[in-house]
Scaffold this active site. Structure first.
Site, PDB file in Angstrom:
ATOM      1  N   SER A   1       0.834  -1.202   0.000  1.00  0.00           N
ATOM      2  CA  SER A   1       0.000   0.000   0.000  1.00  0.00           C
ATOM      3  C   SER A   1       0.866   1.248   0.000  1.00  0.00           C
ATOM      4  O   SER A   1       2.099   1.180   0.068  1.00  0.00           O
ATOM      5  CB  SER A   1      -0.917   0.014   1.229  1.00  0.00           C
ATOM      6  OG  SER A   1      -0.155   0.100   2.420  1.00  0.00           O
ATOM      7  N   LYS A   2       0.220   2.398  -0.040  1.00  0.00           N
ATOM      8  CA  LYS A   2       0.933   3.675  -0.098  1.00  0.00           C
ATOM      9  C   LYS A   2       1.846   3.882   1.105  1.00  0.00           C
ATOM     10  O   LYS A   2       2.882   4.538   1.000  1.00  0.00           O
ATOM     11  CB  LYS A   2      -0.065   4.832  -0.181  1.00  0.00           C
ATOM     12  CG  LYS A   2      -0.799   4.922  -1.520  1.00  0.00           C
ATOM     13  CD  LYS A   2      -1.746   6.106  -1.546  1.00  0.00           C
ATOM     14  CE  LYS A   2      -2.470   6.197  -2.893  1.00  0.00           C
ATOM     15  NZ  LYS A   2      -3.420   7.336  -2.921  1.00  0.00           N
ATOM     16  N   ARG A   3       1.451   3.317   2.253  1.00  0.00           N
ATOM     17  CA  ARG A   3       2.273   3.527   3.451  1.00  0.00           C
ATOM     18  C   ARG A   3       3.646   2.871   3.315  1.00  0.00           C
ATOM     19  O   ARG A   3       4.592   3.248   4.017  1.00  0.00           O
ATOM     20  CB  ARG A   3       1.548   3.001   4.688  1.00  0.00           C
ATOM     21  CG  ARG A   3       1.323   1.504   4.709  1.00  0.00           C
ATOM     22  CD  ARG A   3       0.397   1.083   5.848  1.00  0.00           C
ATOM     23  NE  ARG A   3       0.008  -0.310   5.735  1.00  0.00           N
ATOM     24  CZ  ARG A   3       0.699  -1.309   6.249  1.00  0.00           C
ATOM     25  NH1 ARG A   3       1.828  -1.058   6.890  1.00  0.00           N
ATOM     26  NH2 ARG A   3       0.281  -2.555   6.128  1.00  0.00           N
ATOM     27  N   HIS A   4       3.757   1.888   2.419  1.00  0.00           N
ATOM     28  CA  HIS A   4       5.040   1.224   2.214  1.00  0.00           C
ATOM     29  C   HIS A   4       5.947   2.019   1.276  1.00  0.00           C
ATOM     30  O   HIS A   4       7.169   1.956   1.379  1.00  0.00           O
ATOM     31  CB  HIS A   4       4.830  -0.181   1.631  1.00  0.00           C
ATOM     32  CG  HIS A   4       4.126  -1.118   2.557  1.00  0.00           C
ATOM     33  ND1 HIS A   4       2.928  -1.726   2.242  1.00  0.00           N
ATOM     34  CD2 HIS A   4       4.447  -1.538   3.802  1.00  0.00           C
ATOM     35  CE1 HIS A   4       2.550  -2.495   3.253  1.00  0.00           C
ATOM     36  NE2 HIS A   4       3.440  -2.390   4.203  1.00  0.00           N
TER      37      HIS A   4
ATOM     38  N   GLN B   1       4.040   2.200  -5.534  1.00  0.00           N
ATOM     39  CA  GLN B   1       3.345   0.974  -5.901  1.00  0.00           C
ATOM     40  C   GLN B   1       3.223   0.798  -7.403  1.00  0.00           C
ATOM     41  O   GLN B   1       2.924  -0.294  -7.870  1.00  0.00           O
ATOM     42  CB  GLN B   1       1.925   0.977  -5.326  1.00  0.00           C
ATOM     43  CG  GLN B   1       1.818   1.169  -3.841  1.00  0.00           C
ATOM     44  CD  GLN B   1       0.379   1.353  -3.434  1.00  0.00           C
ATOM     45  OE1 GLN B   1      -0.386   0.400  -3.364  1.00  0.00           O
ATOM     46  NE2 GLN B   1      -0.016   2.598  -3.182  1.00  0.00           N
TER      47      GLN B   1
END
Length: 476
Positions: free
Chosen positions: A242-245, A248
């Protein structure tokens, strides 16, 4: 038999990294076996499909260097809806499909009853064996496949191995909606059959779809392609990416300065292995890739490893290519008059610059000091070095440099070394204030190369201006 693979994304968003890896694997598999690789745009979801997303797919594949064999003849799924509907009507005429007049209220009731019984919510076959004449006049209907209720489906997956599902666990899937449009499951089967696709390679989140699609192949008497379901890509923590990682999509990685060969190299090694070899060219990838090296377990995205690989590939890139990248990324900061001067400076600096950057964004940032014009802003480390003593050293060094007739790297290095000895200073104590005053930073290629690239006039002007600039920035 000629192996034919396809990449069939839906143009409803960005080109996700998982889709990009599927495209890469399909491409490499077909090329390894001397086969063909096709692109198909699955745009049947008209509400969510956009031309912008289609363009992103085209640009992403081009950037990754994945050439498909149907350029100019890319199949857009929505254009073949009459063909998809024709197959549904054929199955209906042969008694292998039926009209379902169930209302939304009835379907919801079926789901509630199934949940109450602890079963998966699905259609119960209400109209499977009923006469259509029993339906109210003018009642809309869907067309459903009359799926077998006995036996099982056996999938010999090229990655996952043998997987089985009892037919009793699957309901009668919809082929045509009540408005007459074909469903995704039907369209994919018909397209793959008509395109003579021999191998379908996609994420294992499609495994359930595959079993349902096998029913359509069997009803039509068509040979099933061979299936290979790729494990998904998870985030570094094992959760859904996800974006928190971090990034993408392919476009995000490109914007962040990742080189296409680095991304492809990383994606190849993400779930596929061949000994200890890490850095593989495209030709080496084609030569070595096959499905026996693909693992069954999900892979975890490792951004640090990707950045490491990117640094390796960046250093392998030609100076000419990297200069073009920098000029493109800084184009809004370069005047027409400054362009040839800046380009010449980059030609001198690039061998050193690319050794110090992990990505193209860093490379462009590190090269910004070489832009002709006002001295760059000073970062905090440079301000600390340019104390009163640092400024004094830089100003005194300028007096010496001003007298140099040959302002190339070697004479500059010799002059700075002699100056340091005369002043009883270590060379670093001379180079660092000098670097800070002409670049605004504490990191750059060797000071001799840096000064030579900027040229005597620019170097002296920047050093002379340092004192006033430091005062103004300190006041701010």
């Amino acid at each position: 038999m000629t192996i034919r693979t396809r990449f069939a994304p839906s143009p409803t968003g960005l080109l996700h990294i998982g889709n990009a890896r599927a495209a890469l694997f399909n491409y490499l598999f077909s090329r390894h076996h001397g086969g063909e690789f096709f692109l198909r745009i699955e745009d049947t979801d008209k509400e969510r499909s956009t031309q912008e997303a289609v363009d992103v797919i085209f640009r992403g594949l081009k950037w990754m260097g994945l050439d498909y064999d149907n350029k100019g003849e890319v199949r857009f799924q929505a254009s073949y809806q009459p063909r998809h509907a024709e197959i549904a009507k054929q199955l209906l005429a042969e008694g292998k499909a039926y009209r379902c007049y169930a209302t939304q209220e009835e379907l919801e009731q079926m789901r509630e009853e199934a949940r109450a019984a602890g079963k998966p919510p699905r259609y119960n076959g209400l109209w499977r064996d009923r006469n259509p004449s029993e339906a109210p006049e003018g009642q809309p209907f869907t067309v459903r496949l009359k799926a077998p209720k006995e036996g099982k489906q056996v999938l010999n997956d090229l990655i996952q191995g043998t997987v089985e599902v009892a037919n009793a666990e699957m309901d009668d899937l919809i082929l045509l909606r009540s408005d007459g449009t074909p469903t995704y499951l039907l369209a994919v089967v018909v397209d793959d059959h008509d395109m003579e696709i021999t191998h379908v390679m996609r994420g294992d989140d499609h495994l359930t779809n595959t079993f349902r699609q096998m029913l359509i192949y069997q009803a039509m008497g068509w040979d099933c392609p061979k299936f290979a379901h790729l494990p998904l890509i998870h985030g570094p923590d094992g959760g859904k990416l996800s974006k928190r990682h971090g990034a993408q999509s392919v476009i995000e990685f490109r914007e962040q300065g990742i080189l296409p060969e680095a991304l492809c190299n990383y994606l190849l090694r993400l779930g596929w292995g061949h000994g200890d070899e890490e850095i593989l060219t495209r030709q080496e990838q084609i030569k070595l890739f096959d499905l026996d090296g693909v693992g069954k377990s999900p892979s975890r995205m490792d951004y640090a490893k990707l950045n490491h690989l990117n640094g390796v590939w960046l250093r392998k890139a030609t100076d000419e290519r990297l200069i073009k990248e920098i000029l493109s990324r800084l184009k809004d900061e370069i005047s027409e008059e400054a362009l040839p001067v800046f380009q010449k400076r980059l030609e001198i600096l690039m061998p050193s610059l690319k050794e110090r950057a992990a990505n193209l964004v860093e490379l462009a940032d590190n090269a910004r000091f070489a832009l002709p014009g006002p001295i760059p802003a000073f970062n905090d480390k440079a301000l600390k070095i340019l104390s009163n003593e640092g400024i004094a050293v830089a100003q005194k060094t300028a007096n010496m440099l001003e007298k140099l007739e040959d302002f190339s790297a070697e004479p500059i290095h010799t002059a700075l070394k002699e100056f340091a000895e005369t002043e009883n200073l270590k060379l670093g104590k001379v180079a660092q204030p000098l670097r800070a005053s002409v670049t605004g930073t504490t990191a750059s290629p060797g000071i001799d190369v840096t000064l030579a690239a900027l040229g005597k006039e620019e170097v002296i002007r920047r050093i002379r201006a340092t004192k006033n600039l430091i005062k103004s920035e300190g006041a701010a």
